[in-house]
Write a protein that holds these residues in place. Structure first.
Motif, PDB file in Angstrom:
ATOM      1  N   ARG A  25       0.849  -1.205   0.000  1.00  0.00           N
ATOM      2  CA  ARG A  25       0.000   0.000   0.000  1.00  0.00           C
ATOM      3  C   ARG A  25       0.881   1.251   0.000  1.00  0.00           C
ATOM      4  NH1 ARG A  25      -3.610  -1.849   5.057  1.00  0.00           N
ATOM      5  NH2 ARG A  25      -1.654  -2.924   5.489  1.00  0.00           N
ATOM      6  N   PRO A  26       0.352   2.358  -0.474  1.00  0.00           N
ATOM      7  CA  PRO A  26       1.187   3.573  -0.469  1.00  0.00           C
ATOM      8  C   PRO A  26       1.523   4.001   0.964  1.00  0.00           C
ATOM      9  CG  PRO A  26      -1.065   4.096  -1.106  1.00  0.00           C
ATOM     10  CD  PRO A  26      -0.971   2.599  -1.052  1.00  0.00           C
ATOM     11  N   MET A  27       2.756   4.429   1.161  1.00  0.00           N
ATOM     12  CA  MET A  27       3.208   4.789   2.506  1.00  0.00           C
ATOM     13  C   MET A  27       3.757   6.210   2.508  1.00  0.00           C
ATOM     14  SD  MET A  27       6.235   3.028   4.762  1.00  0.00           S
ATOM     15  CE  MET A  27       5.488   1.445   4.992  1.00  0.00           C
ATOM     16  N   THR A  28       3.345   6.998   3.493  1.00  0.00           N
ATOM     17  CA  THR A  28       3.943   8.322   3.657  1.00  0.00           C
ATOM     18  C   THR A  28       4.449   8.442   5.098  1.00  0.00           C
ATOM     19  OG1 THR A  28       1.802   9.243   4.251  1.00  0.00           O
ATOM     20  CG2 THR A  28       2.487   9.509   1.968  1.00  0.00           C
ATOM     21  N   VAL A  29       5.578   9.100   5.254  1.00  0.00           N
ATOM     22  CA  VAL A  29       6.137   9.268   6.600  1.00  0.00           C
ATOM     23  C   VAL A  29       6.505  10.727   6.838  1.00  0.00           C
ATOM     24  CG1 VAL A  29       7.040   6.941   6.848  1.00  0.00           C
ATOM     25  CG2 VAL A  29       8.456   8.677   5.813  1.00  0.00           C
ATOM     26  N   GLU A  30       6.429  11.099   8.110  1.00  0.00           N
ATOM     27  CA  GLU A  30       6.856  12.440   8.516  1.00  0.00           C
ATOM     28  C   GLU A  30       7.593  12.297   9.840  1.00  0.00           C
ATOM     29  OE1 GLU A  30       4.982  16.794   9.491  1.00  0.00           O
ATOM     30  OE2 GLU A  30       3.688  15.280   8.626  1.00  0.00           O
ATOM     31  N   MET A  31       8.786  12.870   9.881  1.00  0.00           N
ATOM     32  CA  MET A  31       9.586  12.710  11.101  1.00  0.00           C
ATOM     33  C   MET A  31       9.604  13.981  11.936  1.00  0.00           C
ATOM     34  SD  MET A  31      12.703  10.633   9.501  1.00  0.00           S
ATOM     35  CE  MET A  31      13.701  10.766  10.964  1.00  0.00           C
ATOM     36  N   GLY A  32       9.928  13.792  13.213  1.00  0.00           N
ATOM     37  CA  GLY A  32      10.052  14.949  14.105  1.00  0.00           C
ATOM     38  C   GLY A  32       8.737  15.670  14.357  1.00  0.00           C
ATOM     39  N   VAL A  33       7.638  14.923  14.434  1.00  0.00           N
ATOM     40  CA  VAL A  33       6.329  15.561  14.600  1.00  0.00           C
ATOM     41  C   VAL A  33       6.049  15.933  16.049  1.00  0.00           C
ATOM     42  CG1 VAL A  33       5.199  14.637  12.550  1.00  0.00           C
ATOM     43  CG2 VAL A  33       5.283  13.259  14.611  1.00  0.00           C
ATOM     44  N   LEU A  34       6.707  15.274  16.992  1.00  0.00           N
ATOM     45  CA  LEU A  34       6.486  15.576  18.407  1.00  0.00           C
ATOM     46  C   LEU A  34       7.709  16.301  18.953  1.00  0.00           C
ATOM     47  CD1 LEU A  34       5.099  12.100  19.505  1.00  0.00           C
ATOM     48  CD2 LEU A  34       3.792  14.097  18.857  1.00  0.00           C
ATOM     49  N   THR A  35       7.510  17.527  19.417  1.00  0.00           N
ATOM     50  CA  THR A  35       8.678  18.301  19.836  1.00  0.00           C
ATOM     51  C   THR A  35       9.200  17.879  21.205  1.00  0.00           C
ATOM     52  OG1 THR A  35       7.120  19.975  20.531  1.00  0.00           O
ATOM     53  CG2 THR A  35       8.275  20.367  18.464  1.00  0.00           C
ATOM     54  N   ARG A  36       8.336  17.362  22.052  1.00  0.00           N
ATOM     55  CA  ARG A  36       8.792  16.989  23.394  1.00  0.00           C
ATOM     56  C   ARG A  36       9.500  15.648  23.415  1.00  0.00           C
ATOM     57  NH1 ARG A  36       6.955  19.520  27.841  1.00  0.00           N
ATOM     58  NH2 ARG A  36       8.779  18.504  28.681  1.00  0.00           N
ATOM     59  N   ALA A  37       9.247  14.819  22.403  1.00  0.00           N
ATOM     60  CA  ALA A  37       9.920  13.517  22.345  1.00  0.00           C
ATOM     61  C   ALA A  37      11.322  13.697  21.792  1.00  0.00           C
ATOM     62  CB  ALA A  37       9.119  12.560  21.478  1.00  0.00           C
ATOM     63  N   ASP A  38      12.218  12.751  22.119  1.00  0.00           N
ATOM     64  CA  ASP A  38      13.578  12.832  21.582  1.00  0.00           C
ATOM     65  C   ASP A  38      13.585  12.463  20.101  1.00  0.00           C
ATOM     66  OD1 ASP A  38      14.995  13.576  23.988  1.00  0.00           O
ATOM     67  OD2 ASP A  38      14.434  11.614  24.741  1.00  0.00           O
ATOM     68  N   GLY A  39      12.661  11.618  19.715  1.00  0.00           N
ATOM     69  CA  GLY A  39      12.526  11.270  18.304  1.00  0.00           C
ATOM     70  C   GLY A  39      11.104  10.840  18.045  1.00  0.00           C
ATOM     71  N   SER A  40      10.579  11.142  16.854  1.00  0.00           N
ATOM     72  CA  SER A  40       9.195  10.774  16.584  1.00  0.00           C
ATOM     73  C   SER A  40       8.979  10.592  15.095  1.00  0.00           C
ATOM     74  CB  SER A  40       8.245  11.825  17.132  1.00  0.00           C
ATOM     75  OG  SER A  40       8.529  13.068  16.542  1.00  0.00           O
ATOM     76  N   CYS A  41       7.909   9.900  14.758  1.00  0.00           N
ATOM     77  CA  CYS A  41       7.585   9.666  13.361  1.00  0.00           C
ATOM     78  C   CYS A  41       6.094   9.383  13.235  1.00  0.00           C
ATOM     79  CB  CYS A  41       8.392   8.479  12.839  1.00  0.00           C
ATOM     80  SG  CYS A  41       7.974   8.018  11.162  1.00  0.00           S
ATOM     81  N   TYR A  42       5.484  10.000  12.259  1.00  0.00           N
ATOM     82  CA  TYR A  42       4.092   9.724  11.939  1.00  0.00           C
ATOM     83  C   TYR A  42       4.057   9.018  10.597  1.00  0.00           C
ATOM     84  CZ  TYR A  42      -0.743  10.520  10.541  1.00  0.00           C
ATOM     85  OH  TYR A  42      -2.029  10.340  10.104  1.00  0.00           O
ATOM     86  N   LEU A  43       3.382   7.895  10.559  1.00  0.00           N
ATOM     87  CA  LEU A  43       3.402   7.085   9.343  1.00  0.00           C
ATOM     88  C   LEU A  43       1.980   6.725   8.916  1.00  0.00           C
ATOM     89  CD1 LEU A  43       5.788   4.235   8.495  1.00  0.00           C
ATOM     90  CD2 LEU A  43       3.406   3.637   8.701  1.00  0.00           C
ATOM     91  N   GLU A  44       1.725   6.895   7.648  1.00  0.00           N
ATOM     92  CA  GLU A  44       0.451   6.437   7.084  1.00  0.00           C
ATOM     93  C   GLU A  44       0.765   5.365   6.061  1.00  0.00           C
ATOM     94  OE1 GLU A  44      -2.142   9.418   5.561  1.00  0.00           O
ATOM     95  OE2 GLU A  44      -2.022  10.629   7.367  1.00  0.00           O
ATOM     96  N   TRP A  45       0.079   4.256   6.204  1.00  0.00           N
ATOM     97  CA  TRP A  45       0.321   3.141   5.287  1.00  0.00           C
ATOM     98  C   TRP A  45      -1.045   2.625   4.872  1.00  0.00           C
ATOM     99  CZ3 TRP A  45       3.386  -1.919   6.721  1.00  0.00           C
ATOM    100  CH2 TRP A  45       3.764  -2.570   5.529  1.00  0.00           C
ATOM    101  N   GLY A  46      -1.479   2.976   3.688  1.00  0.00           N
ATOM    102  CA  GLY A  46      -2.857   2.692   3.299  1.00  0.00           C
ATOM    103  C   GLY A  46      -3.759   3.456   4.252  1.00  0.00           C
ATOM    104  N   ASN A  47      -4.640   2.736   4.929  1.00  0.00           N
ATOM    105  CA  ASN A  47      -5.507   3.395   5.899  1.00  0.00           C
ATOM    106  C   ASN A  47      -4.990   3.281   7.333  1.00  0.00           C
ATOM    107  OD1 ASN A  47      -7.417   4.364   4.061  1.00  0.00           O
ATOM    108  ND2 ASN A  47      -8.428   2.367   3.972  1.00  0.00           N
ATOM    109  N   ASN A  48      -3.796   2.741   7.497  1.00  0.00           N
ATOM    110  CA  ASN A  48      -3.198   2.707   8.831  1.00  0.00           C
ATOM    111  C   ASN A  48      -2.590   4.062   9.148  1.00  0.00           C
ATOM    112  OD1 ASN A  48      -3.500  -0.034   9.774  1.00  0.00           O
ATOM    113  ND2 ASN A  48      -2.130  -0.614   8.088  1.00  0.00           N
ATOM    114  N   LYS A  49      -2.806   4.502  10.364  1.00  0.00           N
ATOM    115  CA  LYS A  49      -2.150   5.728  10.813  1.00  0.00           C
ATOM    116  C   LYS A  49      -1.487   5.438  12.156  1.00  0.00           C
ATOM    117  CE  LYS A  49      -5.127   8.722   8.213  1.00  0.00           C
ATOM    118  NZ  LYS A  49      -6.188   9.726   8.189  1.00  0.00           N
ATOM    119  N   VAL A  50      -0.192   5.605  12.183  1.00  0.00           N
ATOM    120  CA  VAL A  50       0.578   5.224  13.372  1.00  0.00           C
ATOM    121  C   VAL A  50       1.489   6.378  13.767  1.00  0.00           C
ATOM    122  CG1 VAL A  50       2.209   3.563  14.320  1.00  0.00           C
ATOM    123  CG2 VAL A  50       0.571   2.822  12.623  1.00  0.00           C
ATOM    124  N   LEU A  51       1.580   6.602  15.077  1.00  0.00           N
ATOM    125  CA  LEU A  51       2.462   7.627  15.607  1.00  0.00           C
ATOM    126  C   LEU A  51       3.456   6.944  16.539  1.00  0.00           C
ATOM    127  CD1 LEU A  51       2.843  10.709  15.668  1.00  0.00           C
ATOM    128  CD2 LEU A  51       1.212  10.793  17.527  1.00  0.00           C
TER     129      LEU A  51
END
Lengths: 341, 262
Positions: A25-51
């Motif tokens: 499925r098509p996948m899109t990612v975005e990094m550094g979305v949470l400023t308080r965390a040391d590292g973060s990533c938001y990922l969409e994979w088809g209809n999955n949405k994961v933080l």
């Protein structure tokens, strides 16, 4: 159960959502979305949405969980109550506890835990919207979050599932395929192709499993490409200058430290604390004087005088005097201390 | 010197001997361990983009006392590991019962790392010139990876910050910056440091920060009359500079046109 489709794959080999059997499925990612965390990533994979968020390395409490030789990687997989149509009860369940355990272990061979003894690296993977294959999506997001947090890793980890519908193997199951299919085989692997997670639900023959693993390999290659592109783009073009400049400064600082680290210690005696960094580029002559002084525990500037130019010398002697005074006090204090002890 | 952005697991070199900090060797080849910039000199090393402060010997840092035991002050260092400051490392001789009078929980201190053991026991010392308890001023946190930015080439940025803001500045290796001065000045300086962290990609940042610290409009409005005149005076030449720059550009454009026509 009435919404089970009659056929998962049509006569042209196209699946319900228009994909071919070996397509992810098509996948899109975005990094550094949470400023308080040391590292973060938001990922969409088809209809999955994961933080995914990474905190640490940080101190581990309670202490009994600490491992003296390495860091502990804690992975928490959780589905939001609203992530599926029927609200799921919040909090850890049998399923999420199991997924947390195996997903955390999927990072075992890549994370350099020995760099941070007795610390903990917390990874939180939160599923906001679920549409089959959330554990694999969570692993893909967590990898990027770990990299974003600056955790030393030997490489990336990607995960993808393969399943069986209509007697045929298909890559990256979607919701109906997962719900009504014959088998689901999620796999995570490193860039070298070493499998770090393998679970199976349903029935597959040995040949099917082997073929499935090969299909997943292909899928993971694509995911690695997406992850790498995201990482390289993050500091691309506009900010490239910045990061290169940063690296230059960092390298400069490091080399300075190496060269003058011994000297700097002595030099600081004559410098104000605020000038520490500037002090590291000081005249090496001063250092020699001070080193010698430290050795003999007395003012040796007199011996140096002949070699020095008149002006410099005067200034230096003054500085030495100022610097040596508190040193003298300290040493007497130290002696006194020893006596009392 | 060759530089590029690398990601964990990326092949850096075929020669095992090239392995430097931030890399690992597998099957005689060198790979990156970190997400950052690879520097190739006689060795390949990777400087990370982000990450926690990793305590190392001889670093000056700003620590916060979190506990006082009969013989140690325990300090939070901004790294995963707490630091221990033994009483004997305090510049003066202190009796065990008097320890809380010198430094109590919540106090911020400039300390130097004396040693870091293999099991990451961090030993601190205050028997160093410059090491002291901070009683005034403010502490600003920046990402440890940005510390070299705030310092600048051989301390150029720090000296600009100090000179233009009339504040005392100390930059700890752990990303904590102590500033002290007049309240307004500190507000201004804090904004400038935030700007360094945010806009570090702008070339000529040191000059920009210098200009920012000299003549921000808000600063003019808030400061008292005498300062106001001074502020205005320093603003004027800057404006003139802008004008000349613009005219130069226009002249250049005209000249270009002429050349084109010719």
């Amino acid at each position: 159960m009435s919404d089970k489709p009659e056929k998962f794959i049509d006569e042209n080999g196209i699946r319900l959502d228009g994909r071919r059997v070996d397509e992810i499925r098509p996948m899109t990612v975005e990094m550094g979305v949470l400023t308080r965390a040391d590292g973060s990533c938001y990922l969409e994979w088809g209809n999955n949405k994961v933080l995914a968020a990474v905190y640490g390395p940080r101190e581990l409490h309670p202490r009994r969980l600490q491992r003296p030789g390495e860091a502990l990687v804690r992975y928490r997989y959780n589905m939001a109550a609203f992530s599926v149509e029927d609200r799921i009860r919040p909090g850890p369940s049998r399923r999420s506890t199991e997924i947390s355990k195996v997903s955390g272990e999927a990072f075992e061979p890549v994370v350099m835990k020995q760099f941070y003894p007795s610390a903990v690296i917390d990874v939180f993977a939160e599923v906001l919207q679920a549409d089959a294959g959330t554990r694999t999506a969570a692993i893909n997001a967590a990898t990027l979050a770990l990299v974003d947090a600056g955790i030393p890793m030997k490489g990336l980890v990607a995960a993808c599932a393969v399943g069986k519908v209509d007697g045929q193997l298909v890559l990256d199951l979607n919701k109906p395929e997962d719900n009504y299919g014959d088998a689901d085989l999620p796999i995570a692997m490193t860039e070298d192709g070493d499998i770090t997670l393998l679970q199976m639900d349903g029935n597959l023959t040995v040949e099917e499993v082997n073929k499935g693993i090969e299909m997943v390999r292909e899928g993971c290659e694509q995911i690695f490409a997406i992850q790498k592109a995201a990482l390289l783009e993050r500091f691309g073009t506009a900010e490239e200058e910045e990061v290169l400049e940063d690296a230059e400064l960092q390298a400069e600082l490091m080399s300075e430290e190496e060269e003058v680290s011994e000297a700097a210690e002595e030099e600081d005696a004559v410098e104000e604390s605020e000038d520490l960094e500037a002090a590291e580029t000081e005249d090496p002559e001063d250092v020699e004087v001070e080193e010698a002084e430290a050795m003999f525990e007395e003012d040796v500037t007199e011996f140096e005088v002949n070699e020095e130019e008149a002006e410099e010398e005067a200034a230096e002697v003054n500085e030495e005097d100022i610097a040596s005074e508190p040193e003298g006090e300290e040493s007497t204090e130290e002696e006194g201390e020893k006596y009392e002890q | 010197m060759d530089r590029k952005i690398v990601i964990p697991g990326q092949l850096l070199s075929d020669k095992e001997k090239m392995a430097g900090p931030g890399t690992y060797v597998k099957d005689g080849k060198v790979y990156s361990l970190l997400y950052g910039i690879a520097n190739v000199k006689n060795k390949v090393s990777v400087v990370p983009f982000s990450g926690k402060y990793y305590p190392s010997r001889k670093d000056f840092i700003i620590g916060t006392v979190i506990d006082v035991t009969p013989s140690n002050w325990i300090m939070e260092t901004g790294s995963p590991y707490d630091g221990l400051l033994h009483v004997s490392e305090y510049p003066k001789r202190v009796d065990s019962s008097e320890m809380r009078k010198c430094m109590s929980i919540g106090d911020c201190v400039i300390v130097r790392i004396k040693d870091v053991s293999k099991s990451m026991k961090v030993e601190l010392t205050m028997r160093e010139p410059g090491s002291r308890v901070l009683t005034k001023g403010r502490i600003i946190d920046v990402v440890p990876a940005k510390v070299p930015r705030v310092i600048g080439h051989s301390g150029s940025m720090v000296s600009i910050l100090k000179k233009e803001s009339n504040c005392d500045v100390f930059v700890g290796k752990n990303g904590r910056i102590w500033i002290n001065g007049k309240s307004d000045d500190m507000d201004h300086l804090a904004a400038a440091i935030e700007m360094i962290e945010r806009e570090s990609h702008i070339s000529g940042l040191t000059d920009k920060i210098g200009r920012f610290l000299r003549n921000e409009p808000e600063e003019v409005a808030e400061s008292d009359a005498d300062e106001l005149i001074e502020e205005e005076r320093s603003t004027l030449p800057a404006k003139e500079d802008n004008v000349t720059e613009e005219t130069c550009r226009k002249v250049d454009a005209l000249l270009d046109d002429e050349v084109d026509e010719a």
